[in-house]
Design a protein around this motif. Structure first.
Motif, mmCIF file in Angstrom:
data_model
loop_
_atom_site.group_PDB
_atom_site.id
_atom_site.type_symbol
_atom_site.label_atom_id
_atom_site.label_comp_id
_atom_site.label_asym_id
_atom_site.label_seq_id
_atom_site.Cartn_x
_atom_site.Cartn_y
_atom_site.Cartn_z
ATOM 1 N N THR A 16 0.844 -1.207 0.000
ATOM 2 C CA THR A 16 0.000 0.000 0.000
ATOM 3 C C THR A 16 0.867 1.241 0.000
ATOM 4 O OG1 THR A 16 -1.679 -1.220 1.234
ATOM 5 C CG2 THR A 16 -1.873 1.178 1.237
ATOM 6 N N LEU A 17 0.463 2.240 -0.762
ATOM 7 C CA LEU A 17 1.222 3.485 -0.821
ATOM 8 C C LEU A 17 0.277 4.670 -1.002
ATOM 9 C CD1 LEU A 17 2.301 4.113 -4.402
ATOM 10 C CD2 LEU A 17 1.831 1.755 -3.780
ATOM 11 N N ILE A 18 0.758 5.843 -0.682
ATOM 12 C CA ILE A 18 0.001 7.069 -0.924
ATOM 13 C C ILE A 18 0.572 7.727 -2.182
ATOM 14 C CG2 ILE A 18 -0.514 9.397 -0.052
ATOM 15 C CD1 ILE A 18 -0.568 8.280 2.758
ATOM 16 N N GLY A 19 -0.298 8.156 -3.108
ATOM 17 C CA GLY A 19 0.199 8.794 -4.329
ATOM 18 C C GLY A 19 -0.899 9.573 -5.025
ATOM 19 N N HIS A 20 -0.521 10.247 -6.106
ATOM 20 C CA HIS A 20 -1.526 10.946 -6.908
ATOM 21 C C HIS A 20 -2.227 9.945 -7.834
ATOM 22 C CE1 HIS A 20 0.560 14.193 -5.268
ATOM 23 N NE2 HIS A 20 1.159 14.718 -6.326
ATOM 24 N N THR A 21 -3.487 10.215 -8.116
ATOM 25 C CA THR A 21 -4.265 9.362 -9.011
ATOM 26 C C THR A 21 -4.707 10.183 -10.216
ATOM 27 O OG1 THR A 21 -5.027 7.901 -7.247
ATOM 28 C CG2 THR A 21 -6.431 8.055 -9.192
ATOM 29 N N MET A 22 -4.451 9.667 -11.418
ATOM 30 C CA MET A 22 -4.877 10.381 -12.628
ATOM 31 C C MET A 22 -6.239 9.862 -13.067
ATOM 32 S SD MET A 22 -2.903 11.221 -16.153
ATOM 33 C CE MET A 22 -2.583 9.565 -16.749
ATOM 34 N N CYS A 23 -7.105 10.806 -13.418
ATOM 35 C CA CYS A 23 -8.464 10.472 -13.835
ATOM 36 C C CYS A 23 -8.635 10.837 -15.306
ATOM 37 C CB CYS A 23 -9.439 11.266 -12.959
ATOM 38 S SG CYS A 23 -11.156 11.061 -13.403
ATOM 39 N N THR A 24 -9.010 9.874 -16.142
ATOM 40 C CA THR A 24 -9.173 10.143 -17.578
ATOM 41 C C THR A 24 -10.638 9.957 -17.993
ATOM 42 O OG1 THR A 24 -8.810 7.843 -18.248
ATOM 43 C CG2 THR A 24 -6.848 9.219 -18.005
ATOM 44 N N TYR A 25 -10.956 10.468 -19.181
ATOM 45 C CA TYR A 25 -12.318 10.342 -19.715
ATOM 46 C C TYR A 25 -12.489 9.075 -20.547
ATOM 47 C CZ TYR A 25 -14.077 14.891 -18.285
ATOM 48 O OH TYR A 25 -14.539 15.942 -17.538
ATOM 49 N N ASP A 26 -11.415 8.317 -20.679
ATOM 50 C CA ASP A 26 -11.427 7.224 -21.643
ATOM 51 C C ASP A 26 -10.448 6.146 -21.184
ATOM 52 O OD1 ASP A 26 -11.309 5.981 -24.403
ATOM 53 O OD2 ASP A 26 -9.335 6.884 -24.347
ATOM 54 N N PHE A 27 -10.784 4.898 -21.422
ATOM 55 C CA PHE A 27 -9.983 3.764 -20.957
ATOM 56 C C PHE A 27 -8.848 3.431 -21.918
ATOM 57 C CE2 PHE A 27 -9.371 -0.909 -20.438
ATOM 58 C CZ PHE A 27 -9.141 -0.963 -19.078
ATOM 59 N N TYR A 28 -9.026 3.718 -23.195
ATOM 60 C CA TYR A 28 -8.044 3.295 -24.208
ATOM 61 C C TYR A 28 -7.114 4.430 -24.665
ATOM 62 C CZ TYR A 28 -10.279 -1.249 -24.301
ATOM 63 O OH TYR A 28 -10.748 -2.487 -23.938
ATOM 64 N N GLU A 29 -7.613 5.348 -25.487
ATOM 65 C CA GLU A 29 -6.738 6.393 -26.035
ATOM 66 C C GLU A 29 -6.208 7.342 -24.951
ATOM 67 O OE1 GLU A 29 -9.851 7.398 -29.166
ATOM 68 O OE2 GLU A 29 -7.982 7.650 -30.284
ATOM 69 N N GLY A 30 -6.973 7.518 -23.899
ATOM 70 C CA GLY A 30 -6.581 8.448 -22.836
ATOM 71 C C GLY A 30 -5.578 7.873 -21.864
#
Lengths: 274, 274
Positions: free
Chosen positions: B208-222
């Protein structure tokens, strides 16, 4: 509220393989053919685990909508309409191994749910297009059947979409690719829209019209609703926005049409007219 | 792939009503209190059809995740952990009247599914925040539990999000309101992240770790994937993007965290520590 009927015909043609000119569904990914296995994660299908050409090779129509229950009801309706020999109990969820989407096959018709919003339908479309490609389907028409909010039209109306537009009334979809924004066209097949409109004349119960459909990222703040947890605009501002939308030719609002139009078009939307 | 654990504590405080300072969940909508009835369409609940304070007044924790089956499994797990007197069969889907989301209540814990992507979770959050507001809930902590793709970490790792960022690595969420774009902050509760991290020390099975999470609008190209129906970038470009994300402190990618952080924060995120 009205039901909406955003629609697109895609007879998808290959650009780069041996299927050129035969109306085969195609992908735009140079890496796909060299992959040992293609797992369609969110459909619980794959090229090694399933015989996709055998399962789906005869598909000619794909109907998609948000709600799993509604797409099951549509599948049962199609089963009745097509008078197929197998029993109603044989209409089974092909994606039962996952709870992300559901999928039913009724003769040449696929009925698939896509959840709510652009990202949700986008994942399904990536995997559906790959499925149709692997299955070597040709001359496939795809139609989205969904609920939507009407603008200046009678409740219960059916809107056949001729053009999907974004929140700024532009006929485009902004796709983020890595950290670049690429703008894609969202024009739909005008001949299919006319065809569907002509069909509607035989069904007197539902007022039907052709119009633009606006696609938003949000159900509340993006659609001028005053009943969300957050609302920072006045009633007048909200109404003014909807009036401007109406004046721009928009007749309904929903949450998936731009990416639906953009992706189907990119994978070979057959422009039948004008 | 790793499981992710984007997390936010919200002890939501009212800004404008009598509950100020008591940690009550609040809305930011001046129109809501004057409405005769508030229908939570996508939850199949409402202020006239249900006694929301009686049903939900004791809620202290809300856990949300994409998959309905997973949130049911989590509800059954909580039922076991909390050793409640009622039987497992009593853990029933409160939103069974709709197939948009599912919801289970286990003592003071709500377990809710939100589908995939920002628009889908955004609809659920609008209606959940209104539900907690109508039920006069106070000191509520909300945690998103979801699957995600890890970047440069061991498969199976749990990432506790300290900051949700967009595809451009910025800690912000762009909300389209009518045809205006409003930028909202996506900082999360750092004290809760530390608390969860300390809990993780008691569970040796999951790194387990603490970190930033990236949120995208798309599962493939993004997300730099090479196996979608569309892929216009090279393997090298995709890898370079993920490397830059890692260098910016991002440890996993998913599709809901920015709007989750923005909406919870706006409705009274209790900032326990810097």
């Amino acid at each position: 509220m009205t039901s909406s009927f955003p629609a697109s015909s895609t007879s998808m043609r290959s650009e780069r393989d041996t299927y050129v000119g035969k109306g085969f569904v195609h992908v735009k990914n140079p890496y796909l053919d060299s992959m040992d296995e293609d797992v369609l994660y969110h459909l619980d299908l794959g090229t090694k685990t399933h015989n996709l050409p055998e399962m789906f090779g005869d598909v000619k129509f794909v109907c998609v909508g948000g709600s799993p229950n509604r797409m099951k009801a549509f599948a049962l309706f199609m089963h009745k309409e097509l008078r197929l020999e197998d029993s109603e109990e044989d209409v089974k969820d092909i994606c039962a191994g996952t709870d992300r989407y559901c999928m039913y096959k009724i003769g040449p018709v696929l009925s698939i749910s896509h959840g709510m919003g652009i990202p949700s339908i986008s994942i399904m479309l990536h995997e559906l297009i790959k499925l149709l490609y692997h299955a070597r389907c040709c001359d496939v028409t795809i139609i989205r059947i969904g609920t939507s909010g009407g603008i200046g039209i009678a409740p219960g109306s059916v809107v056949i979409t001729d053009r999907a537009v974004d929140s700024f009334f532009k006929p485009q979809f902004e796709q983020v690719i890595l950290d670049n924004v690429v703008t894609r066209s969202t024009e739909l097949d005008k001949e299919l829209a006319e065809e569907l409109f002509n069909c509607s004349k035989e069904i007197p119960d539902f007022p039907t019209l052709i119009g633009h459909t606006m696609c938003t990222y949000d159900f509340y703040e993006g659609q001028g609703r005053l009943d969300g947890a957050l609302c920072s605009f006045s009633r007048e501002k909200g109404l003014d926005y909807l009036k401007r939308a109406y004046n721009a030719g928009i007749r309904n609002i929903e949450m998936e049409s731009t990416v639906f139009a953009a992706m189907c078009r990119l994978c070979g939307l057959k422009e039948k007219s004008p």
